[in-house]
Write a protein that holds these residues in place. Structure first.
Motif, mmCIF file in Angstrom:
data_model
loop_
_atom_site.group_PDB
_atom_site.id
_atom_site.type_symbol
_atom_site.label_atom_id
_atom_site.label_comp_id
_atom_site.label_asym_id
_atom_site.label_seq_id
_atom_site.Cartn_x
_atom_site.Cartn_y
_atom_site.Cartn_z
ATOM 1 N N LEU A 39 0.843 -1.208 0.000
ATOM 2 C CA LEU A 39 0.000 0.000 0.000
ATOM 3 C C LEU A 39 0.873 1.250 0.000
ATOM 4 O O LEU A 39 0.627 2.207 -0.727
ATOM 5 N N HIS A 40 1.915 1.189 0.811
ATOM 6 C CA HIS A 40 2.873 2.296 0.923
ATOM 7 C C HIS A 40 3.490 2.585 -0.453
ATOM 8 O O HIS A 40 3.522 3.725 -0.913
ATOM 9 N N GLY A 43 1.083 4.028 -2.822
ATOM 10 C CA GLY A 43 0.898 5.441 -2.463
ATOM 11 C C GLY A 43 1.994 6.307 -3.045
ATOM 12 O O GLY A 43 1.740 7.352 -3.640
ATOM 13 N N PHE A 46 1.604 6.565 -6.907
ATOM 14 C CA PHE A 46 0.535 7.476 -7.318
ATOM 15 C C PHE A 46 0.928 8.927 -7.065
ATOM 16 O O PHE A 46 0.852 9.782 -7.947
ATOM 17 N N SER A 47 1.384 9.157 -5.822
ATOM 18 C CA SER A 47 1.733 10.517 -5.418
ATOM 19 C C SER A 47 2.848 11.075 -6.293
ATOM 20 O O SER A 47 2.780 12.210 -6.771
ATOM 21 N N VAL A 50 1.685 11.838 -9.988
ATOM 22 C CA VAL A 50 0.949 13.107 -10.093
ATOM 23 C C VAL A 50 1.912 14.278 -9.999
ATOM 24 O O VAL A 50 1.853 15.227 -10.786
ATOM 25 N N ASN A 51 2.847 14.174 -9.032
ATOM 26 C CA ASN A 51 3.821 15.259 -8.874
ATOM 27 C C ASN A 51 4.704 15.420 -10.097
ATOM 28 O O ASN A 51 5.062 16.527 -10.471
ATOM 29 N N ASP A 115 9.528 15.066 -6.323
ATOM 30 C CA ASP A 115 8.756 15.599 -5.195
ATOM 31 C C ASP A 115 9.703 15.863 -4.027
ATOM 32 O O ASP A 115 10.628 15.103 -3.793
ATOM 33 N N LYS A 117 9.479 17.384 0.097
ATOM 34 C CA LYS A 117 8.685 17.975 1.171
ATOM 35 C C LYS A 117 9.566 18.248 2.369
ATOM 36 O O LYS A 117 10.358 17.400 2.770
ATOM 37 N N ARG A 160 11.837 6.643 -2.551
ATOM 38 C CA ARG A 160 11.758 7.697 -1.538
ATOM 39 C C ARG A 160 13.136 7.822 -0.879
ATOM 40 O O ARG A 160 13.747 6.801 -0.548
#
Lengths: 282, 163
Positions: A39-40, A43, A46-47, A50-51, A115, A117, A160
């Motif tokens: 799931l991670h 996620g 997908f994230s 989009v970015n 991405d 953050k 990541r």
């Protein structure tokens, strides 16, 4: 029975609340579980996708091809510089290391930061290279200027990255001239200042001295610049050193991912006492 | 009523995406406004607490899928929604629009602070002390949320709250 149902209906909101909280705790507990991991990853996929689309608009205004060409040149130059620097240090200290771990440094993987953050909720980078491009967990992420971070999770097309400016990030570093070693970490605050701890008070460390990654690190190849000393504060036994980081995290767009440092014997000998015991018995 | 809930679910999905891809990037002092909390506070004021908790839980699932931290998001949103549920205005009440708005703002502040406190307790990406994260970031986020809630209420929600 009737009383039970009355109670059940009366406190249904609380029961629902407890149920949801239990599920949440279960998920927290199973953070490392396979399903959660999938799931991670989904996620992240997908994230990041989009970015990436959002950031493509920006790349219309930049010289994309020229950047890629320059990055390729940088990759080659960086691998040569790292190899040469390592060889120079080896020669100076008259140590011949046969199994040089930086020899594979020419096989860097290029990636784009899709991405980033830096807030009280998240502090991470996402790059557009996943296991399909050969990215693995714990690989070192860098730019020609210096160390960026390490890969913490990988999906098919994205990974990541935990940046150097994350409180959980630690790496063994060494001073360029005196070879004093310490542990680099970031304790919050300014984005461009990190701290090096456990440098013995007897070492001859100077202001403006460069720090690079050490071979003692379990994930990073050695010789990657980290930053320069801007403040030295002597303690009882150790120095507290502040480093001005070599990488400007606010302008990071492209990175390189170094091949995974595979040293099974080193890891085994560090984690397993039985090796020594067996040798003694023989 | 069912249609209204479907509409809320759709809104929740859109707002979660907007939060993740736009609002979470607009940080001031490392803190960003949380529009999901504002939406959950609105649901808390206008609907039953049971429905509201379920929306909070769903918001946590969506947030978890988008950020990768499923459990913590679920817990934070559920608790936030549950507490915001205490500011519900019953349908049969004769509260004025100003009274309802005040309850909405209070729900935004309390839910925002609780959500932030749980998220801060569970994760520390910037290396600040727990007290600083909970108190300073919590208060800042509540303030940002409140400003947003004022604007949103003034522009869109006033009529809906009055009804």
């Amino acid at each position: 029975m009737r009383k039970f149902f009355t109670l059940f209906v009366e406190y249904s909101t609380w029961l629902l609340f407890v149920l949801y909280c239990s599920i949440a705790f279960l998920f927290i507990r199973l953070q490392q579980d396979d399903v959660q991991h999938k799931l991670h990853n989904e996620g992240i996929e997908f994230s990041a996708a989009v970015n990436q689309q959002l950031m493509t608009f920006n790349s219309l205004f930049t010289l994309k091809n020229e950047n890629e060409r320059l990055m390729r040149v940088n990759t080659d130059l960086l691998s040569r510089v790292l190899t040469l620097e390592t060889a120079t240090v080896d020669e100076r200290s008259q140590k011949k290391i046969l199994a040089d771990t930086t020899l594979n440094a020419s096989k860097f993987i290029m990636a784009r930061v899709v991405d980033r953050k830096f807030s009280d909720r998240e502090n991470m980078l996402v790059i557009d290279a996943g296991w399909r491009k050969g990215i693995k967990k714990d690989m070192t992420v860098l730019v020609p200027e210096g160390l960026v971070g390490r890969v913490t999770s990988v999906s098919e097309h994205y990974a990541r990255v935990m940046p150097l400016i994350h409180p959980d990030f630690k790496v063994v570093v060494a001073a360029d001239s005196c070879r004093s070693m310490g542990i680099l970490s970031w304790n919050g605050g300014r984005e461009f200042i990190a701290q090096v701890e456990h440098i013995p008070i007897s070492s001859h460390i100077k202001l403006n001295e460069r720090f690079v990654t050490s071979d003692f690190s379990t994930f990073s190849i050695r010789g990657i610049p980290v930053g320069r000393v801007v403040r030295i504060k002597p303690d009882n036994l150790f120095y507290d050193v502040d480093i001005w980081l070599a990488v400007d995290f606010s302008t990071l767009t492209r990175v390189l991912v170094a091949p995974l440092k595979i040293e099974p014997e080193k890891i085994m000998i560090m984690s397993d006492d039985t090796v020594t015991t067996n040798k003694k018995s023989h | 009523m069912i249609n209204k809930n479907y509409l809320y679910i759709l809104f929740l999905c859109i707002i979660s995406l907007v939060q993740e891809f736009s609002f979470s990037r607009m940080t001031l002092f490392n803190v960003s406004a949380d529009v999901v909390t504002i939406f959950l506070a609105y649901i808390a004021v206008t609907t039953d607490q049971k429905i509201n908790i379920s929306f909070g839980f769903a918001a946590g699932v969506l947030g978890g899928l988008l950020t990768g931290n499923m459990g913590l998001n679920m817990l934070a949103r559920t608790v936030g929604s549950f507490i915001a549920g205490y500011f519900q205005t019953p349908k049969e009440s004769h509260a004025t629009i100003n009274q309802k708005s005040k309850r909405f703002y209070a729900a935004v502040i309390v839910a925002g602070f609780c959500t932030n406190a749980i998220l801060s307790a569970g994760d520390n990406p910037l290396g600040f002390s727990p007290a600083y994260r909970i108190v300073v970031f919590g208060l800042l986020e509540s303030l940002f949320n409140l400003i947003f809630a004022f604007v949103v209420n003034w522009l869109f929600l006033r009529q809906s709250l009055a009804n």
